[in-house]
Motif scaffolding. Structure first.
Motif, PDB file in Angstrom:
ATOM      1  N   GLN A 189       0.792  -1.227   0.000  1.00 56.34           N
ATOM      2  CA  GLN A 189       0.000   0.000   0.000  1.00 56.34           C
ATOM      3  C   GLN A 189       0.821   1.271   0.000  1.00 56.34           C
ATOM      4  O   GLN A 189       1.746   1.435   0.773  1.00 56.34           O
ATOM      5  N   VAL A 190       0.452   2.174  -0.898  1.00 55.18           N
ATOM      6  CA  VAL A 190       1.008   3.523  -0.918  1.00 55.18           C
ATOM      7  C   VAL A 190      -0.181   4.469  -0.981  1.00 55.18           C
ATOM      8  O   VAL A 190      -0.851   4.579  -2.010  1.00 55.18           O
ATOM      9  N   ALA A 191      -0.461   5.148   0.126  1.00 53.32           N
ATOM     10  CA  ALA A 191      -1.612   6.065   0.148  1.00 53.32           C
ATOM     11  C   ALA A 191      -1.316   7.290  -0.708  1.00 53.32           C
ATOM     12  O   ALA A 191      -0.245   7.879  -0.588  1.00 53.32           O
ATOM     13  N   PRO A 192      -2.253   7.672  -1.575  1.00 51.23           N
ATOM     14  CA  PRO A 192      -2.005   8.840  -2.423  1.00 51.23           C
ATOM     15  C   PRO A 192      -1.817  10.120  -1.619  1.00 51.23           C
ATOM     16  O   PRO A 192      -1.221  11.079  -2.093  1.00 51.23           O
ATOM     17  N   THR A 193      -2.292  10.130  -0.378  1.00 52.98           N
ATOM     18  CA  THR A 193      -2.186  11.340   0.447  1.00 52.98           C
ATOM     19  C   THR A 193      -0.917  11.350   1.290  1.00 52.98           C
ATOM     20  O   THR A 193      -0.655  12.317   1.995  1.00 52.98           O
ATOM     21  N   SER A 194      -0.153  10.294   1.224  1.00 54.19           N
ATOM     22  CA  SER A 194       1.014  10.178   2.104  1.00 54.19           C
ATOM     23  C   SER A 194       2.025  11.290   1.855  1.00 54.19           C
ATOM     24  O   SER A 194       2.244  11.699   0.724  1.00 54.19           O
ATOM     25  N   ASP A 195       2.668  11.779   2.929  1.00 54.48           N
ATOM     26  CA  ASP A 195       3.760  12.721   2.698  1.00 54.48           C
ATOM     27  C   ASP A 195       5.108  12.011   2.795  1.00 54.48           C
ATOM     28  O   ASP A 195       6.150  12.618   2.709  1.00 54.48           O
ATOM     29  N   ARG A 196       5.076  10.683   2.973  1.00 58.42           N
ATOM     30  CA  ARG A 196       6.330   9.947   3.091  1.00 58.42           C
ATOM     31  C   ARG A 196       6.584   8.999   1.919  1.00 58.42           C
ATOM     32  O   ARG A 196       7.718   8.581   1.695  1.00 58.42           O
TER      33      ARG A 196
ATOM     34  N   TRP B  81      15.891  14.693   7.147  1.00 55.08           N
ATOM     35  CA  TRP B  81      15.296  14.489   5.820  1.00 55.08           C
ATOM     36  C   TRP B  81      15.083  13.015   5.484  1.00 55.08           C
ATOM     37  O   TRP B  81      14.448  12.695   4.485  1.00 55.08           O
ATOM     38  N   LEU B  82      15.632  12.138   6.316  1.00 55.41           N
ATOM     39  CA  LEU B  82      15.501  10.707   6.011  1.00 55.41           C
ATOM     40  C   LEU B  82      14.039  10.308   5.893  1.00 55.41           C
ATOM     41  O   LEU B  82      13.692   9.370   5.191  1.00 55.41           O
ATOM     42  N   LYS B  83      13.177  11.058   6.597  1.00 55.71           N
ATOM     43  CA  LYS B  83      11.780  10.634   6.580  1.00 55.71           C
ATOM     44  C   LYS B  83      11.133  10.788   5.202  1.00 55.71           C
ATOM     45  O   LYS B  83      10.089  10.198   4.951  1.00 55.71           O
ATOM     46  N   TYR B  84      11.741  11.545   4.327  1.00 57.45           N
ATOM     47  CA  TYR B  84      11.130  11.718   2.992  1.00 57.45           C
ATOM     48  C   TYR B  84      11.788  10.865   1.909  1.00 57.45           C
ATOM     49  O   TYR B  84      11.602  11.117   0.723  1.00 57.45           O
ATOM     50  N   ARG B  85      12.546   9.858   2.311  1.00 56.12           N
ATOM     51  CA  ARG B  85      13.278   9.075   1.324  1.00 56.12           C
ATOM     52  C   ARG B  85      12.374   8.323   0.337  1.00 56.12           C
ATOM     53  O   ARG B  85      12.820   7.857  -0.690  1.00 56.12           O
TER      54      ARG B  85
END
Ligand code: MIC
Ligand code: SF4
Length: 754
Positions: free
Chosen positions: A531-538, A577-581
């Motif tokens: 799953q990859v939520a379209p609203t995810s910021d990650r 910034w690792l959280k946006y990898r």
């Protein structure tokens, strides 16, 4: 060699193929007229996809190889798997594993930090664990340990070829494996069953004689080599250790040396198979592999008379402990000179924090040596003067040192035992003891010390050294301290000299496996949903980049002319910034924010040529992109040094970059740029760098881009003057296709359709 021996204890049916490797080698030997081969060549050539026809010339030919395995860590796996998903396959074609280690922030200590991380990163861990289950990938959960330790303990075997999406993958060279750091897109190729491409490496020999003793540790070998070769001296080469001195090093010690070979830009580093490796295989429940390697051992070392492109000799009996830094891992100072140099250079001498562990130095031996030094201090009634942290490399190490008492010694000393993860090494550190901007010194047993890396404070002077010296500095609290000669005061004020460290390589009672942290792919994978939520910021699904429009490029502005060292930490910072990898658009907001603009010597402040205003680098790039203007970056030597993170290449591509023009590149970064459809170019005359003004515009004859030929470019200044020069590139025909199609992934998709 006909035996069926499993590569590891976790997967069924992935066998070690010494037979095939040996057949490949015979073919290559015949073709090279039985020229004696180095070990590095043997391992690489035995993995050739087409040994009969492949052109083989060290430093020249592009080799197509078939790696035995792929390993990814969580911070790079997200992008790799997102790319793999777009290939539309139902499982990986080469045995692969994913390791959760980079996303755990150090704050309060092991267990608490781990559960906090599980909470904060839930979405990402879920994505990785379901994707692994779906595509038949072994998944190592958070808390299991750092990728390179897990690979050494479970997956590495002599003579094998592994690629890993982390620059310190070479750690497994300690077990005689050619383990090479790559970007995610390279890993995707191999996961998708394509051969992997590597420029045939040169081979640098390091001959070790003598024997280590006292305060000198395996780490000092690589600290010394880094001082000799510098951060770019290993580029395009495999460093091959050999000679009688190798026999006295532990397997994990050899791992340390290979690990930090990444800091000199080496493709990888490797040791010949020996009894110490056999002992380690046995201790980690892989004796059958050890026996099999013994049967193939004649190919697991260099041939008599093998030639090296460069040879370095180190006498271990004379080697002094070294301390490297600050700000760069190749600034090597022997301990006997450190005091004078530190005072002369004005480095802060108070050691605020001493950190041991990381993927580089967290073996049982490292831990027991440090514990022995600490025990000596405790026996004299003294404790740590500096803050002291320990990151065990794996759950197995943590559980074993908890059982055997070293962990309690660290805590008694005042140390904090952090989670089995990267932690402060990658800036996952909620440091509170100094303010941002305050000059201070920290010492670690890690491998890298780039500006701002550990605590995001550019004023922190970070030094890397052995865990032994790191621990000694924690006791003295002072960088001027030399434990070989300087006395300390015990609790009653009496002077004493610390005893040199002692420690055993392998636990006498065997390893304690600790908690079970492995998730095997399920038997039925068809129902697993990723799953990859379209609203995810990650997490964000990738859309393909545009293909080249077939035209020459004109009036290309220079987004930034970078001055001095531009590492991957400057291009795409880690830590916060690792959280946006897993989210390309979000992480692009860190693009080049650490690079120094040659125009004003500031970070993250560049002039927008359309508005004349100074603004942040990512914002300016986004503005150019919105205007439909492609841009270029100009850089210095060894641009992209450090990490394998392909974000450093994806971000400029995503924000509309066309070319990166430098004096030279680090290997992994150069490949990452090519893979994403960017143009990594280098000056034919490095002095051209000085002639470039930041508001110049360039014309590039892209329709004339050909293999082995320079590319003509014209720089036009605002006063109407212009000059032309040649830029070089290392594209081969297949790689030029990537550029034309927009990326390697687009090329793969195109081929799949044909
Ligand atoms: C590092 O040590 O810089 C890292 C973090 O392990 C990187 C990988 C990454 O950026 O995710 C590396 O060395 O490749
Ligand atoms: Fe992790 Fe540091 Fe090793 Fe990179 S160098 S893998 S961040 S421990």
């Amino acid at each position: 060699l006909d035996k069926k021996v499993n590569q590891n204890n976790w997967e069924k049916g992935s066998y070690i193929n010494y037979k095939k490797m040996s057949e490949n080698l015979s073919i290559v030997r015949r073709r090279l007229n039985n020229k004696p081969l180095t070990l590095a060549e043997k391992v690489i050539y035995s993995h050739l996809d087409e040994p009969e026809t492949q052109e083989i010339e060290r430093g020249k030919s592009y080799l197509k190889l078939r790696p035995d395995r792929v390993a990814c860590q969580d911070a790079t796996a997200q992008m790799a798997i997102l790319q793999f998903m777009s290939a539309g396959m139902d499982q990986v074609q080469t045995p692969s594993t994913v390791h959760c280690d980079h996303l755990i922030e150090a704050q309060l200590g092991g267990a608490k930090d781990l559960s906090r991380a599980e909470d904060i990163n839930k979405e990402v861990y879920n994505f990785l664990s379901t994707a692994c289950a779906k595509y038949n990938i072994g998944f190592w959960k958070p808390g299991s340990g750092i990728i390179h330790q897990i690979v050494l303990e479970n997956y590495a075997f002599p003579g094998a070829l592994l690629i890993g999406t982390d620059s310190h993958t070479p750690n497994a060279g300690g077990l005689g494996m050619a383990a090479i750091g790559v970007g995610g897109a390279d890993a995707v190729d191999v996961m998708a069953g394509l051969p992997w491409e590597l420029k045939a490496p040169k081979v640098i020999g390091v001959k070790l004689t003598g024997q280590l003793s006292g305060w000198t540790a395996p780490k000092d070998i690589i600290l010394k080599v880094a001082g000799i070769l510098t951060v770019k001296g290993g580029t395009g080469a495999i460093v091959e250790y050999h000679g009688p001195g190798t026999e006295s090093l532990s397997c994990t010690g050899m791992g340390t040396i290979c690990n930090m070979g990444a800091e000199i830009g080496a493709t990888t580093s490797i040791f010949p198979f020996n009894d110490r490796m056999y002992d380690y295989l046995k201790a980690t429940k892989r004796q059958a592999i050890g026996d099999f390697a013994r049967a193939y051992s004649h190919e697991l070392r260099e041939d008599e008379g093998a030639e090296y492109d460069q040879l370095i000799e180190i006498n271990l009996s004379e080697l002094e402990p070294h301390v490297n830094g600050p700000f760069t891992p190749d600034l090597a100072t022997p301990i006997s000179k450190l005091k004078d140099v530190a005072v002369k250079e004005g480095w802060p001498t108070d050691v605020k924090v001493a950190l041991i562990g990381s993927c580089t130095n967290s073996s049982y031996e490292d831990m027991s040596r440090s514990a022995s030094i600490i025990q000596d201090a405790l026996d004299h009634g003294i404790k740590a003067k500096s803050l002291y942290t320990v990151t065990p490399g794996s759950e197995q190490i943590r559980a074993t040192i908890a059982r055997d008492g070293q962990l309690q010694t660290f805590e008694e000393f005042g140390g904090m035992v952090l989670a089995n993860a990267c932690g402060p090494c990658i800036g996952q550190w909620d440091r509170r003891d100094v303010k941002k901007g305050e000059a201070n010194t920290i010492v670690s047993s890690y491998n890298r010390n780039f500006t701002g890396r550990n605590d995001a404070n550019p004023a922190t002077h970070a030094f890397v050294t052995s865990p032994d010296l790191t621990t000694a500095f924690a006791i003295a609290g002072d960088l001027r301290f030399n434990p070989l000669t300087d006395k300390l005061k015990d609790k009653d004020g009496n002077e004493f000299l610390l005893k040199p460290p002692t420690g055993i390589a392998l636990p006498e009672r065997g390893y304690d496996p600790g908690q079970d942290t492995y998730q095997a792919p399920p038997a039925d994978r068809s129902t697993v949903e990723v799953q990859v939520a379209p609203t995810s910021d990650r997490l964000q699904k990738l859309s393909p980049f545009d293909a080249w429009d077939g035209k020459d490029a004109t009036d290309v502005p220079i987004l930034i002319k970078c001055q001095g060292k531009t590492t991957t930490d400057h291009i795409s910072m880690a830590g916060p910034w690792l959280k946006y990898r897993g989210h390309l658009d979000n992480i692009s907001n860190n693009m080049l924010i650490g690079a120094i603009n040659a125009e004003n010597e500031k970070a993250n402040s560049i002039k927008n040529i359309f508005t004349g205003e100074f603004d942040a680098v990512p914002a300016t790039a986004r503005d150019y992109k919105a205007r439909g203007v492609k841009w270029a970056v100009v850089g210095d030597w060894n641009y992209g040094e450090g990490s394998s993170r392909e974000h450093a290449a994806l971000e400029p591509r995503h924000l509309g970059g066309l070319a990166i023009i430098t004096k030279s590149f680090a290997r992994i970064h150069e490949t990452n740029l090519k893979k994403q459809g960017m143009l990594p170019l280098t000056f034919e005359n490095p002095e051209d760098y000085d002639k470039i003004k930041t508001d110049d515009k360039l014309d590039m004859e892209l329709s004339n881009l050909k293999v082995g030929e320079p590319l003509k470019v014209t720089f036009k200044s605002t006063d109407g003057k212009s000059w032309s020069t040649n830029l070089l590139h290392t594209f081969n025909e297949g790689q030029l296709e990537w550029f034309r199609n927009g990326s390697a992934l687009n090329t793969m998709a195109k081929k799949a359709k044909e």
